[in-house]
Design a protein around this motif. Structure first.
Motif, PDB file in Angstrom:
ATOM      1  N   PHE A 152      12.599 -67.609 -15.158  1.00  0.00           N
ATOM      2  CA  PHE A 152      14.056 -67.721 -15.053  1.00  0.00           C
ATOM      3  C   PHE A 152      14.469 -69.198 -14.995  1.00  0.00           C
ATOM      4  CE2 PHE A 152      18.177 -67.520 -13.002  1.00  0.00           C
ATOM      5  CZ  PHE A 152      18.763 -66.446 -13.648  1.00  0.00           C
ATOM      6  N   GLN A 155      14.001 -70.828 -18.356  1.00  0.00           N
ATOM      7  CA  GLN A 155      15.092 -70.420 -19.252  1.00  0.00           C
ATOM      8  C   GLN A 155      16.331 -71.251 -18.992  1.00  0.00           C
ATOM      9  OE1 GLN A 155      15.721 -66.238 -18.540  1.00  0.00           O
ATOM     10  NE2 GLN A 155      14.070 -65.599 -19.894  1.00  0.00           N
ATOM     11  N   TYR A 156      16.620 -71.447 -17.722  1.00  0.00           N
ATOM     12  CA  TYR A 156      17.834 -72.172 -17.381  1.00  0.00           C
ATOM     13  C   TYR A 156      17.727 -73.636 -17.801  1.00  0.00           C
ATOM     14  CZ  TYR A 156      22.244 -72.835 -15.061  1.00  0.00           C
ATOM     15  OH  TYR A 156      23.571 -73.083 -14.825  1.00  0.00           O
ATOM     16  N   ALA A 159      16.931 -73.756 -21.973  1.00  0.00           N
ATOM     17  CA  ALA A 159      17.760 -73.014 -22.935  1.00  0.00           C
ATOM     18  C   ALA A 159      19.238 -73.068 -22.553  1.00  0.00           C
ATOM     19  CB  ALA A 159      17.278 -71.575 -23.031  1.00  0.00           C
ATOM     20  N   VAL A 160      19.548 -72.685 -21.308  1.00  0.00           N
ATOM     21  CA  VAL A 160      20.959 -72.627 -20.915  1.00  0.00           C
ATOM     22  C   VAL A 160      21.572 -74.030 -20.845  1.00  0.00           C
ATOM     23  CG1 VAL A 160      22.561 -71.928 -19.116  1.00  0.00           C
ATOM     24  CG2 VAL A 160      20.610 -70.469 -19.666  1.00  0.00           C
ATOM     25  N   ASN A 163      22.002 -75.904 -24.117  1.00  0.00           N
ATOM     26  CA  ASN A 163      23.113 -75.317 -24.865  1.00  0.00           C
ATOM     27  C   ASN A 163      24.449 -75.830 -24.335  1.00  0.00           C
ATOM     28  OD1 ASN A 163      24.171 -73.365 -26.824  1.00  0.00           O
ATOM     29  ND2 ASN A 163      24.960 -72.313 -25.006  1.00  0.00           N
ATOM     30  N   GLU A 164      24.559 -75.922 -22.986  1.00  0.00           N
ATOM     31  CA  GLU A 164      25.813 -76.410 -22.410  1.00  0.00           C
ATOM     32  C   GLU A 164      26.028 -77.881 -22.744  1.00  0.00           C
ATOM     33  OE1 GLU A 164      26.107 -75.484 -18.247  1.00  0.00           O
ATOM     34  OE2 GLU A 164      26.225 -73.340 -18.660  1.00  0.00           O
ATOM     35  N   LEU A 173      15.505 -74.301 -26.513  1.00  0.00           N
ATOM     36  CA  LEU A 173      14.504 -73.251 -26.624  1.00  0.00           C
ATOM     37  C   LEU A 173      15.174 -71.883 -26.479  1.00  0.00           C
ATOM     38  CD1 LEU A 173      11.542 -74.853 -24.707  1.00  0.00           C
ATOM     39  CD2 LEU A 173      12.098 -74.907 -27.142  1.00  0.00           C
ATOM     40  N   ARG A 174      14.450 -70.856 -26.903  1.00  0.00           N
ATOM     41  CA  ARG A 174      15.010 -69.502 -26.892  1.00  0.00           C
ATOM     42  C   ARG A 174      14.414 -68.687 -25.759  1.00  0.00           C
ATOM     43  NH1 ARG A 174      19.621 -69.109 -29.531  1.00  0.00           N
ATOM     44  NH2 ARG A 174      19.484 -69.541 -31.750  1.00  0.00           N
ATOM     45  N   THR A 175      15.200 -67.746 -25.244  1.00  0.00           N
ATOM     46  CA  THR A 175      14.752 -67.014 -24.057  1.00  0.00           C
ATOM     47  C   THR A 175      14.400 -65.552 -24.314  1.00  0.00           C
ATOM     48  OG1 THR A 175      16.920 -66.216 -23.462  1.00  0.00           O
ATOM     49  CG2 THR A 175      16.351 -68.404 -22.702  1.00  0.00           C
ATOM     50  N   GLN A 176      14.851 -65.007 -25.416  1.00  0.00           N
ATOM     51  CA  GLN A 176      14.720 -63.558 -25.574  1.00  0.00           C
ATOM     52  C   GLN A 176      14.109 -63.171 -26.912  1.00  0.00           C
ATOM     53  OE1 GLN A 176      16.238 -60.865 -23.204  1.00  0.00           O
ATOM     54  NE2 GLN A 176      15.376 -62.632 -22.194  1.00  0.00           N
ATOM     55  N   THR A 276      10.511 -60.710 -18.724  1.00  0.00           N
ATOM     56  CA  THR A 276      11.467 -61.811 -18.575  1.00  0.00           C
ATOM     57  C   THR A 276      11.922 -62.339 -19.927  1.00  0.00           C
ATOM     58  OG1 THR A 276      10.330 -62.391 -16.547  1.00  0.00           O
ATOM     59  CG2 THR A 276      11.844 -64.013 -17.425  1.00  0.00           C
ATOM     60  N   PHE A 277      11.011 -62.384 -20.888  1.00  0.00           N
ATOM     61  CA  PHE A 277      11.365 -62.969 -22.180  1.00  0.00           C
ATOM     62  C   PHE A 277      11.553 -61.923 -23.277  1.00  0.00           C
ATOM     63  CE2 PHE A 277       9.419 -66.364 -19.775  1.00  0.00           C
ATOM     64  CZ  PHE A 277      10.279 -67.421 -20.011  1.00  0.00           C
ATOM     65  N   ALA A 278      11.626 -60.650 -22.896  1.00  0.00           N
ATOM     66  CA  ALA A 278      11.776 -59.562 -23.867  1.00  0.00           C
ATOM     67  C   ALA A 278      10.786 -59.740 -25.014  1.00  0.00           C
ATOM     68  CB  ALA A 278      13.210 -59.489 -24.401  1.00  0.00           C
TER      69      ALA A 278
ATOM     70  N   ALA B 283      15.029 -56.915 -21.812  1.00  0.00           N
ATOM     71  CA  ALA B 283      14.207 -56.165 -20.867  1.00  0.00           C
ATOM     72  C   ALA B 283      14.727 -56.290 -19.451  1.00  0.00           C
ATOM     73  CB  ALA B 283      12.758 -56.638 -20.940  1.00  0.00           C
ATOM     74  N   SER B 287      17.768 -61.987 -17.452  1.00  0.00           N
ATOM     75  CA  SER B 287      17.255 -62.756 -18.593  1.00  0.00           C
ATOM     76  C   SER B 287      18.209 -62.651 -19.773  1.00  0.00           C
ATOM     77  CB  SER B 287      15.887 -62.236 -19.014  1.00  0.00           C
ATOM     78  OG  SER B 287      14.983 -62.365 -17.980  1.00  0.00           O
ATOM     79  N   GLU B 293      24.010 -67.203 -22.092  1.00  0.00           N
ATOM     80  CA  GLU B 293      24.476 -68.542 -21.723  1.00  0.00           C
ATOM     81  C   GLU B 293      23.761 -69.631 -22.515  1.00  0.00           C
ATOM     82  OE1 GLU B 293      24.766 -68.930 -17.307  1.00  0.00           O
ATOM     83  OE2 GLU B 293      26.870 -68.713 -17.926  1.00  0.00           O
ATOM     84  N   ALA B 294      22.599 -69.303 -23.063  1.00  0.00           N
ATOM     85  CA  ALA B 294      21.881 -70.267 -23.896  1.00  0.00           C
ATOM     86  C   ALA B 294      22.365 -70.196 -25.341  1.00  0.00           C
ATOM     87  CB  ALA B 294      20.386 -70.008 -23.819  1.00  0.00           C
ATOM     88  N   GLU B 296      22.284 -67.555 -27.339  1.00  0.00           N
ATOM     89  CA  GLU B 296      21.509 -66.694 -28.230  1.00  0.00           C
ATOM     90  C   GLU B 296      22.261 -65.427 -28.599  1.00  0.00           C
ATOM     91  OE1 GLU B 296      17.435 -66.114 -26.791  1.00  0.00           O
ATOM     92  OE2 GLU B 296      17.639 -68.078 -25.851  1.00  0.00           O
TER      93      GLU B 296
END
Lengths: 335, 572
Positions: A152, A155-156, A159-160, A163-164, A173-176, A276-278, B283, B287, B293-294, B296
């Motif tokens: 988590f 990801q923040y 990725a998050v 992006n902001e 980077l990608r999270t899902q 967590t990352f699907a 999932a 997440s 928020e990223a 995607e």
């Protein structure tokens, strides 16, 4: 050596048979029969009508022996049946999922090897230095942080926030998910793929990398004190050669064993990382199948994991010979 | 309809009278698609699905909100029972009718694929005249037979889904469902006259509303070529809705593209604005929200505890009060918590739960603490029906627990609180478990996979189990009959609650035309359910829970039946 390898490979067959049969029997030994479990748990009285509906739906009326016989008959013909839940073929499911798991696990192991071994090696060589102390703390933390928390946070951060802050696309980077699913030579991510791969691979590698670093350090420290190291230096070899050829190679034996186990684990039980990352891999599917008592899926996917473990074990054993020339297989006892 | 994400339960089968009767009876000369009416906000609900959307056509929307925890179990209209999958199905298919929820307090049934519908004098025979020239996305004409085929298929005993009981409304539906008939005798399809004549098993004035529900969506002849009907949803499902499938669904995504052959909706839209919608399967809610928020994706389900933050930062559907309840069902047959002997324990459980704490901690106070199961927005709704046992009172809880123990009961194992995992219910259940333990009731959370959660409940797995219900159609009986009537055992009555007195009141209410009298009867029934039997534990009434990137997405709104008109969404 060759005959040893063949013998080891043949041993995989009884291993797989025993492991799957054990799992099969265990499945039926769990409190309550699968139908009862599906209908709501072991400690409760289930309405007979409900139970019957479940048994009908899942075809669980046959005796365990019959089901066991049928299962092996199909498995030998490479038919792993279909899921109780989704009615999807287990062979298809494995085709989808196993490849993703192998790729993710491979990259986690690559990270583990590169980062873990170099960090451990440096710590051992500069024992009690600031570097050693810092890595000791960092590796302890890394093995202690739960995977989903780390995932988590990563990801923040990667990725998050990028992006902001409107970083360039390549830096976000990608999270899902699996991403575009484009690879060269099976393993090399192509195009955008690495942006999807990096975070789950790092997350999956985190705990084991820390362990590998600790183990490399410990093993290396032991080796550095060995007589043959002094001999190597006395022969006038360069320090670099002493450390890498005589030291690291010998120190690698326990680490290689760890890597083998880690690879199997990364394929079969990477449940939290996958969730967590699907990431559509085997681990989360196996976990679901256990909770759901979805026997065909559980056995089919476990078969893959057992096979991977078995093959990796053979490779690990064979690699000992390379790392330690004193080990020679299949020649009987030599003086 | 079930809410996988937040709550559950959709198909509120519209069995009630009154409300719809007005809408249907003078709809006879309604022809064609009507442009939507005026927007009316009422009772705090601001559902504004309204006239045709005006936006730029084109672009792809990536949805991370609809399937945040697991892939949908079913996307076949004959099998689905969740709101989440209904979002996809509703984009793929159009039914005979649709419900205009522009005015949330006054929903109106309008013809969609039908040009008009009319009943005989006693509402035993309904005749739908189908519009000419409509086609499925593969070019096959949509004709009365397309509906007959779909309904016979939905009633196939080996295949029938949880909502198949709706076919009992039609003459011969019961015989089809029990396998004694190959077809439903009450359906006559005339493809030349373009009429579909449906004979009811009993007079039923609300049938046009039900006929717009997913179970009754038409099917092309391609379904007849399948070896197993279960293959339909795993292949390229062909429909007549605003979107069509680009490829078969996978565990990771469902991809829809604009259907160029679509004929338009009841609001006057003639084509879907988006080129493509990708419903991504995640999932885990947290997440998925990170992924949103990223950048995607364009939408996400708001995770527990982040409602305020999401509302400040993004566009949300939090302002829409949906007709939907969040509650915990109780298995009446369970030896530990069910039946008359455990009534005091159930009361103690309900009294131990701090609903305000849950609302503040999980939903930042956006939802409304429930004082009954039936939510506001349902005609006949009355605030505060659960008079004594739905508020937080730990001392009273301890007294009721003591009374239960004094009657000779003891607790040997913890009470299992079931939930579907990964969908954001963990924190709520944890609070409830803590609340129960605080008054001396041992409890434990029991997470199950979302994908099969409601099937497990229907099979009888419930002890104390998280649930929710969004009205399929805004009628009181959609709560009382579909969730708690003896008839609904094996369907949506997961607690297998059965009380003849309750059943009698509900049955009487369903056949009562006087609206005031009808409401009174339903309220009496609900009072028995909550006060006398404590057969279910209300927690909260819901609001929408989609967040979306409002810098990019235009016109994403949810109706108070929680459906989104995806064809009206456009991108900036």
């Amino acid at each position: 050596m060759f005959s040893y390898a063949v013998r080891r490979i043949l041993l995989i067959i009884p291993t797989v048979f025993a492991a799957l049969s054990f799992l099969f029997v265990l499945f039926f030994l769990l409190p309550g029969d699968p139908a009862t479990l599906i209908a709501g748990g072991a400690e409760r009285n289930i309405d007979p009508g409900v139970l019957e509906r479940v048994q009908d739906r899942y075809g669980l009326n046959d005796s365990v022996a019959t089901q066991f016989g049928n299962y092996w008959e199909r498995t030998i013909q490479f038919d792993l049946g279909e899921s109780y839940r989704t009615r999807r073929g287990v062979n298809d499911l494995i085709g989808d999922r196993a490849v993703n798991s192998v790729r993710l696990a491979s990259w986690a192991i690559i990270i583990e090897v590169i980062v873990g071994i170099s960090v451990g090696l440096l710590s051992a060589l500069r024992r009690y230095s600031i570097w050693d102390k810092v890595t000791t703390v960092v590796t302890a933390v890394a093995s202690a942080v739960p995977v989903f928390v780390l995932g988590f946070i990563l990801q923040y951060l990667f990725a998050v926030l990028p992006n902001e802050w409107n970083w360039p696309t390549w830096a976000r980077l990608r999270t899902q998910g699996l991403g575009p699913d484009s690879w060269s030579l099976f393993l090399i991510p192509r195009g955008d793929q690495w942006r999807y791969l990096l975070l789950p691979a790092v997350t999956l590698a985190s705990v084991t990398t820390a362990l590998a670093a600790r183990m490399t350090r410990g093993s290396m420290l032991e080796v550095l004190r060995a007589d043959y190291m002094r001999t190597a230096r006395a022969k006038g070899l360069r320090e670099r050669s002493v450390v890498m050829r005589h030291g690291l190679r010998n120190a690698m034996l326990p680490v290689i064993t760890l890597l083998g186990i880690d690879f199997g684990t990364a394929i079969g039980v990477a449940v939290l990382t996958e969730t967590t990352f699907a990431w559509p891999g085997l681990g989360s599917t196996i976990a679901d199948s256990v909770i759901e008592r979805d026997l065909p899926v559980l056995l089919g996917l476990t078969l893959v994991v057992i096979l991977v473990y078995a093959v990796i074990n053979v490779l690990v054993d064979l690699s000992y010979a390379w790392f330690d020339p004193r080990i020679r297989y299949g020649k009987g006892s030599e003086p | 309809v079930k809410i996988g994400r937040g709550t559950r339960g959709l198909l509120a089968v519209v069995m009630s009278i009154g409300l719809l009767a007005a809408a249907c009876s003078d709809d006879d000369d309604d022809s064609g698609v009507e442009a939507g009416g005026a927007t009316t906000a009422s009772g705090g609900a601001t559902t504004e699905t309204t006239a045709a959307a005006t936006g730029t056509a084109g672009g792809e929307l990536i949805d991370l909100a609809t399937f945040p925890a697991d892939p949908p179990e079913h996307i076949d209209p004959a099998l689905n029972e969740t709101v989440d999958a209904y979002q996809v199905i509703n984009s793929l298919y159009d039914g005979l009718t649709d419900i205009d929820t522009t005015d949330p307090a006054n929903p109106v049934v309008k013809p969609l694929v039908a040009e008009k519908f009319e009943a005989n004098a006693d509402a035993t025979v309904w005749t739908f005249t189908i519009k000419k020239g409509l086609t499925f996305s593969d070019g096959e004409p949509v004709v009365p037979t397309s509906f007959q085929r779909a309904w016979n298929r939905a009633g196939e005993p080996e295949f029938a889904g949880p909502y198949s009981y709706l076919l009992n409304f039609i003459e011969g539906g019961a015989e089809r469902l029990d396998g004694t008939a190959e077809t439903i005798s009450g359906i006559k399809a005339d493809d030349t006259a373009m009429t579909l004549e449906v004979t009811m098993s009993e007079p039923y004035s609300n049938f046009p509303a039900v006929a717009g529900f997913q179970l009754f969506f038409p099917m092309p002849s391609a379904v007849e070529k399948l070896t197993s009907q279960n293959d339909w949803e795993n292949g390229l499902m062909i429909g007549n809705g605003p979107f069509m499938m680009e490829k078969p669904r996978s565990d990771t995504e469902i991809v829809l593209v604009r259907n160029p052959k679509w004929a338009g909706n009841i609001y006057g839209d003639k084509q879907a604005l988006l080129d493509k919608i990708t419903f991504k399967v995640s999932a885990d809610v947290d997440s998925a929200y990170n992924a949103f928020e990223a950048g995607e994706g364009d939408t996400a389900t708001i995770p527990a505890g982040r409602f305020k933050e999401a509302d400040d930062k993004w566009g949300t559907t939090l302002g829409t009060t949906v007709i939907s309840s969040y509650h915990f069902e109780i298995n009446d047959k369970d030896p530990q918590v069910g039946g008359a002997k455990n009534l005091e324990l159930r009361r103690a459980i309900s009294l131990s739960i701090n609903r305000d704490e849950i609302n503040d901690a999980i939903w930042d106070g956006y939802r409304k603490v429930a004082t009954s199961i039936t939510p506001p927005g349902i005609p006949g709704f009355k605030e505060g029906l659960c008079t004594e046992f739905c508020s937080y009172d730990p001392d009273a809880a301890k007294e009721h627990l003591q009374a239960w123990k004094d009657a000779g009961n003891t607790q040997t194992t913890p009470v299992k609180v079931l939930l579907n995992a990964g969908s954001g219910h963990e924190d709520i259940v944890n609070i409830i478990v803590d609340n129960m333990k605080a008054v001396g009731i041992d409890a434990v959370s029991d997470p199950r996979p979302t994908e099969t959660y409601f099937t497990e409940l229907a099979d009888g797995a419930c002890v104390l189990c998280r649930s929710g219900w969004t009205a399929d159609y805004p009628t009181y009986d959609n709560y009382m009959y579909d969730l708690f009537h003896t008839d609904a055992i094996g369907g949506n009555n997961h607690g297998q609650y059965s009380n003849p007195e309750f059943d009698a009141l509900v049955d009487e209410a369903k056949s009562t035309v006087d609206l005031a009298k009808q409401a009174e009867l339903f309220q009496s029934a609900e009072s028995i359910l909550l006060n006398d039997d404590m057969a279910v534990i209300p927690i909260a009434w819901r609001v929408g829970d989609y967040a979306f990137n409002d810098q990019k997405v235009v016109n994403l709104k949810t109706s108070n039946l929680e459906l989104i008109n995806w064809e009206q969404i456009s991108l900036k």
